[in-house]
Design a protein around this motif. Structure first.
Motif, PDB file in Angstrom:
ATOM      1  N   VAL A  10       0.807  -1.216   0.000  1.00  0.00           N
ATOM      2  CA  VAL A  10       0.000   0.000   0.000  1.00  0.00           C
ATOM      3  C   VAL A  10       0.843   1.269   0.000  1.00  0.00           C
ATOM      4  CG1 VAL A  10      -1.954  -1.171   1.113  1.00  0.00           C
ATOM      5  CG2 VAL A  10      -0.261   0.013   2.520  1.00  0.00           C
ATOM      6  N   LYS A  11       0.287   2.286  -0.622  1.00  0.00           N
ATOM      7  CA  LYS A  11       0.931   3.602  -0.669  1.00  0.00           C
ATOM      8  C   LYS A  11       0.604   4.383   0.604  1.00  0.00           C
ATOM      9  CE  LYS A  11      -0.868   6.516  -3.460  1.00  0.00           C
ATOM     10  NZ  LYS A  11      -1.357   7.222  -4.632  1.00  0.00           N
ATOM     11  N   GLY A  12      -0.631   4.307   1.057  1.00  0.00           N
ATOM     12  CA  GLY A  12      -1.084   5.048   2.244  1.00  0.00           C
ATOM     13  C   GLY A  12      -1.267   4.099   3.412  1.00  0.00           C
ATOM     14  N   VAL A  42      -8.657 -12.295   9.538  1.00  0.00           N
ATOM     15  CA  VAL A  42      -9.826 -12.050   8.698  1.00  0.00           C
ATOM     16  C   VAL A  42     -10.774 -13.244   8.648  1.00  0.00           C
ATOM     17  CG1 VAL A  42      -8.752 -10.240   7.310  1.00  0.00           C
ATOM     18  CG2 VAL A  42      -8.532 -12.610   6.592  1.00  0.00           C
ATOM     19  N   GLY A  43     -10.616 -14.186   9.565  1.00  0.00           N
ATOM     20  CA  GLY A  43     -11.557 -15.297   9.673  1.00  0.00           C
ATOM     21  C   GLY A  43     -10.965 -16.646   9.342  1.00  0.00           C
ATOM     22  N   ASP A  44     -11.360 -17.663  10.092  1.00  0.00           N
ATOM     23  CA  ASP A  44     -10.958 -19.055   9.880  1.00  0.00           C
ATOM     24  C   ASP A  44      -9.456 -19.228   9.706  1.00  0.00           C
ATOM     25  OD1 ASP A  44     -13.569 -19.988  10.100  1.00  0.00           O
ATOM     26  OD2 ASP A  44     -13.946 -19.744   7.956  1.00  0.00           O
ATOM     27  N   GLY A  45      -8.671 -18.492  10.476  1.00  0.00           N
ATOM     28  CA  GLY A  45      -7.218 -18.607  10.420  1.00  0.00           C
ATOM     29  C   GLY A  45      -6.570 -17.814   9.298  1.00  0.00           C
ATOM     30  N   ALA A  46      -7.358 -17.211   8.417  1.00  0.00           N
ATOM     31  CA  ALA A  46      -6.809 -16.423   7.316  1.00  0.00           C
ATOM     32  C   ALA A  46      -6.297 -15.082   7.840  1.00  0.00           C
ATOM     33  CB  ALA A  46      -7.867 -16.196   6.240  1.00  0.00           C
ATOM     34  N   GLN A  47      -5.261 -14.575   7.184  1.00  0.00           N
ATOM     35  CA  GLN A  47      -4.704 -13.285   7.563  1.00  0.00           C
ATOM     36  C   GLN A  47      -4.562 -12.381   6.349  1.00  0.00           C
ATOM     37  OE1 GLN A  47      -1.132 -13.336   9.919  1.00  0.00           O
ATOM     38  NE2 GLN A  47      -1.735 -15.202  10.991  1.00  0.00           N
ATOM     39  N   LEU A  48      -4.679 -11.099   6.612  1.00  0.00           N
ATOM     40  CA  LEU A  48      -4.441 -10.065   5.619  1.00  0.00           C
ATOM     41  C   LEU A  48      -3.328  -9.190   6.179  1.00  0.00           C
ATOM     42  CD1 LEU A  48      -5.270  -8.450   3.060  1.00  0.00           C
ATOM     43  CD2 LEU A  48      -6.809  -7.156   4.557  1.00  0.00           C
ATOM     44  N   ALA A  49      -2.299  -8.960   5.369  1.00  0.00           N
ATOM     45  CA  ALA A  49      -1.192  -8.117   5.812  1.00  0.00           C
ATOM     46  C   ALA A  49      -1.136  -6.860   4.958  1.00  0.00           C
ATOM     47  CB  ALA A  49       0.122  -8.884   5.699  1.00  0.00           C
ATOM     48  N   LEU A  50      -0.645  -5.787   5.553  1.00  0.00           N
ATOM     49  CA  LEU A  50      -0.370  -4.543   4.851  1.00  0.00           C
ATOM     50  C   LEU A  50       1.118  -4.266   4.970  1.00  0.00           C
ATOM     51  CD1 LEU A  50      -3.185  -2.220   6.308  1.00  0.00           C
ATOM     52  CD2 LEU A  50      -3.266  -3.607   4.218  1.00  0.00           C
ATOM     53  N   PHE A  51       1.722  -3.804   3.881  1.00  0.00           N
ATOM     54  CA  PHE A  51       3.141  -3.449   3.906  1.00  0.00           C
ATOM     55  C   PHE A  51       3.336  -2.213   3.048  1.00  0.00           C
ATOM     56  CE2 PHE A  51       7.713  -4.748   2.754  1.00  0.00           C
ATOM     57  CZ  PHE A  51       8.223  -4.257   3.945  1.00  0.00           C
ATOM     58  N   ASP A  52       4.127  -1.296   3.525  1.00  0.00           N
ATOM     59  CA  ASP A  52       4.420  -0.092   2.774  1.00  0.00           C
ATOM     60  C   ASP A  52       4.993  -0.456   1.407  1.00  0.00           C
ATOM     61  OD1 ASP A  52       6.746   2.019   2.062  1.00  0.00           O
ATOM     62  OD2 ASP A  52       5.038   3.033   3.005  1.00  0.00           O
ATOM     63  N   ARG A  53       4.346   0.018   0.346  1.00  0.00           N
ATOM     64  CA  ARG A  53       4.720  -0.331  -1.030  1.00  0.00           C
ATOM     65  C   ARG A  53       6.167   0.032  -1.348  1.00  0.00           C
ATOM     66  NH1 ARG A  53       0.912   2.194  -5.401  1.00  0.00           N
ATOM     67  NH2 ARG A  53      -0.531   0.906  -4.242  1.00  0.00           N
ATOM     68  N   HIS A  54       6.612   1.192  -0.912  1.00  0.00           N
ATOM     69  CA  HIS A  54       7.980   1.622  -1.223  1.00  0.00           C
ATOM     70  C   HIS A  54       9.015   0.727  -0.540  1.00  0.00           C
ATOM     71  CE1 HIS A  54      11.129   4.259  -2.575  1.00  0.00           C
ATOM     72  NE2 HIS A  54      11.580   4.344  -1.329  1.00  0.00           N
ATOM     73  N   MET A  56       8.690  -2.456   0.179  1.00  0.00           N
ATOM     74  CA  MET A  56       8.749  -3.724  -0.560  1.00  0.00           C
ATOM     75  C   MET A  56       9.493  -3.537  -1.873  1.00  0.00           C
ATOM     76  SD  MET A  56       7.629  -6.874  -0.056  1.00  0.00           S
ATOM     77  CE  MET A  56       8.901  -7.816  -0.863  1.00  0.00           C
ATOM     78  N   ALA A  57       9.262  -2.397  -2.542  1.00  0.00           N
ATOM     79  CA  ALA A  57       9.951  -2.122  -3.806  1.00  0.00           C
ATOM     80  C   ALA A  57      11.466  -2.059  -3.588  1.00  0.00           C
ATOM     81  CB  ALA A  57       9.435  -0.817  -4.414  1.00  0.00           C
ATOM     82  N   LYS A  58      11.888  -1.449  -2.493  1.00  0.00           N
ATOM     83  CA  LYS A  58      13.331  -1.423  -2.194  1.00  0.00           C
ATOM     84  C   LYS A  58      13.860  -2.834  -1.981  1.00  0.00           C
ATOM     85  CE  LYS A  58      13.576   1.420   1.290  1.00  0.00           C
ATOM     86  NZ  LYS A  58      13.929   2.398   2.329  1.00  0.00           N
ATOM     87  N   ALA A  59      13.094  -3.665  -1.297  1.00  0.00           N
ATOM     88  CA  ALA A  59      13.542  -5.026  -0.985  1.00  0.00           C
ATOM     89  C   ALA A  59      13.695  -5.885  -2.241  1.00  0.00           C
ATOM     90  CB  ALA A  59      12.571  -5.696  -0.012  1.00  0.00           C
ATOM     91  N   VAL A  60      12.842  -5.658  -3.241  1.00  0.00           N
ATOM     92  CA  VAL A  60      12.910  -6.492  -4.450  1.00  0.00           C
ATOM     93  C   VAL A  60      13.543  -5.763  -5.638  1.00  0.00           C
ATOM     94  CG1 VAL A  60      10.988  -7.967  -3.742  1.00  0.00           C
ATOM     95  CG2 VAL A  60      10.533  -5.969  -5.189  1.00  0.00           C
ATOM     96  N   GLY A  61      14.064  -4.562  -5.397  1.00  0.00           N
ATOM     97  CA  GLY A  61      14.802  -3.853  -6.433  1.00  0.00           C
ATOM     98  C   GLY A  61      13.962  -3.166  -7.493  1.00  0.00           C
ATOM     99  N   THR A  62      12.706  -2.850  -7.187  1.00  0.00           N
ATOM    100  CA  THR A  62      11.860  -2.166  -8.173  1.00  0.00           C
ATOM    101  C   THR A  62      11.555  -0.725  -7.772  1.00  0.00           C
ATOM    102  OG1 THR A  62       9.840  -2.998  -7.135  1.00  0.00           O
ATOM    103  CG2 THR A  62      10.784  -4.327  -8.934  1.00  0.00           C
ATOM    104  N   ASP A  63      12.286  -0.194  -6.810  1.00  0.00           N
ATOM    105  CA  ASP A  63      12.004   1.147  -6.311  1.00  0.00           C
ATOM    106  C   ASP A  63      12.312   2.261  -7.307  1.00  0.00           C
ATOM    107  OD1 ASP A  63      14.647   0.249  -5.740  1.00  0.00           O
ATOM    108  OD2 ASP A  63      14.935   1.914  -4.353  1.00  0.00           O
ATOM    109  N   LYS A  64      12.994   1.960  -8.404  1.00  0.00           N
ATOM    110  CA  LYS A  64      13.283   2.979  -9.426  1.00  0.00           C
ATOM    111  C   LYS A  64      12.216   2.999 -10.528  1.00  0.00           C
ATOM    112  CE  LYS A  64      17.222   3.978  -7.494  1.00  0.00           C
ATOM    113  NZ  LYS A  64      17.008   4.304  -6.123  1.00  0.00           N
TER     114      LYS A  64
END
Length: 148
Positions: A10-12, A42-54, A56-64
């Protein structure tokens, strides 16, 4: 191998964190506003995660790469509920804005409504339609798959 959770990049972050905590009312398992990462139950053991988009982009090399491009939706979160009308009313009371109001989709066998989180992720809320309200084509397909 098994799918453990879905992570939205996510961006925000803070706005999305508040949306999933306060509007959707999912239990926070990890994280807080300003942290850049959070997990929700989010129910029945399922999870939803949020991570700052930028981050993650730095971690995988797509921040440019350009951060935003116009395109059709490429993913959607789908939440089932016993009563989609009641769920929509509860979410509206918490200031959720729907892009498509509750409607029956006999070809899909569901009653559904659509909204977006603050970052634009498309969300479907649905309840199954009684089988008698399914389209003839869906009923036929369903019988074919049940036999196989």
């Amino acid at each position: 191998m098994e799918l453990t959770h879905v992570r939205l990049l996510v961006k925000g972050f803070d706005a999305c964190f508040r949306f999933y905590r306060d509007v959707m009312r999912f239990q926070v398992l990890w994280g807080e506003e300003g942290s850049g990462y959070a997990n929700f139950a989010v129910g029945d053991g399922a999870q939803l995660a949020l991570f700052d988009r930028h981050e993650m982009a730095k971690a995988v090399g797509t921040d440019k790469l350009p951060p935003e491009v116009a395109c059709q939706d490429r993913a959607m979160l789908i939440f089932g509920t016993e009563d989609v009308d009641a769920a929509v009313a509860a979410l509206r009371a918490r200031k959720a804005e729907f892009v498509i109001d509750v409607a029956d989709y006999p070809g899909w066998g569901i009653r559904a409504a659509y909204l977006r989180d603050p970052d634009g992720t498309l969300i479907e809320l649905n309840s199954p339609l009684p089988r008698a309200e399914w389209s003839a084509e869906l009923a036929e397909k369903s019988q074919r798959y049940e036999r196989e």
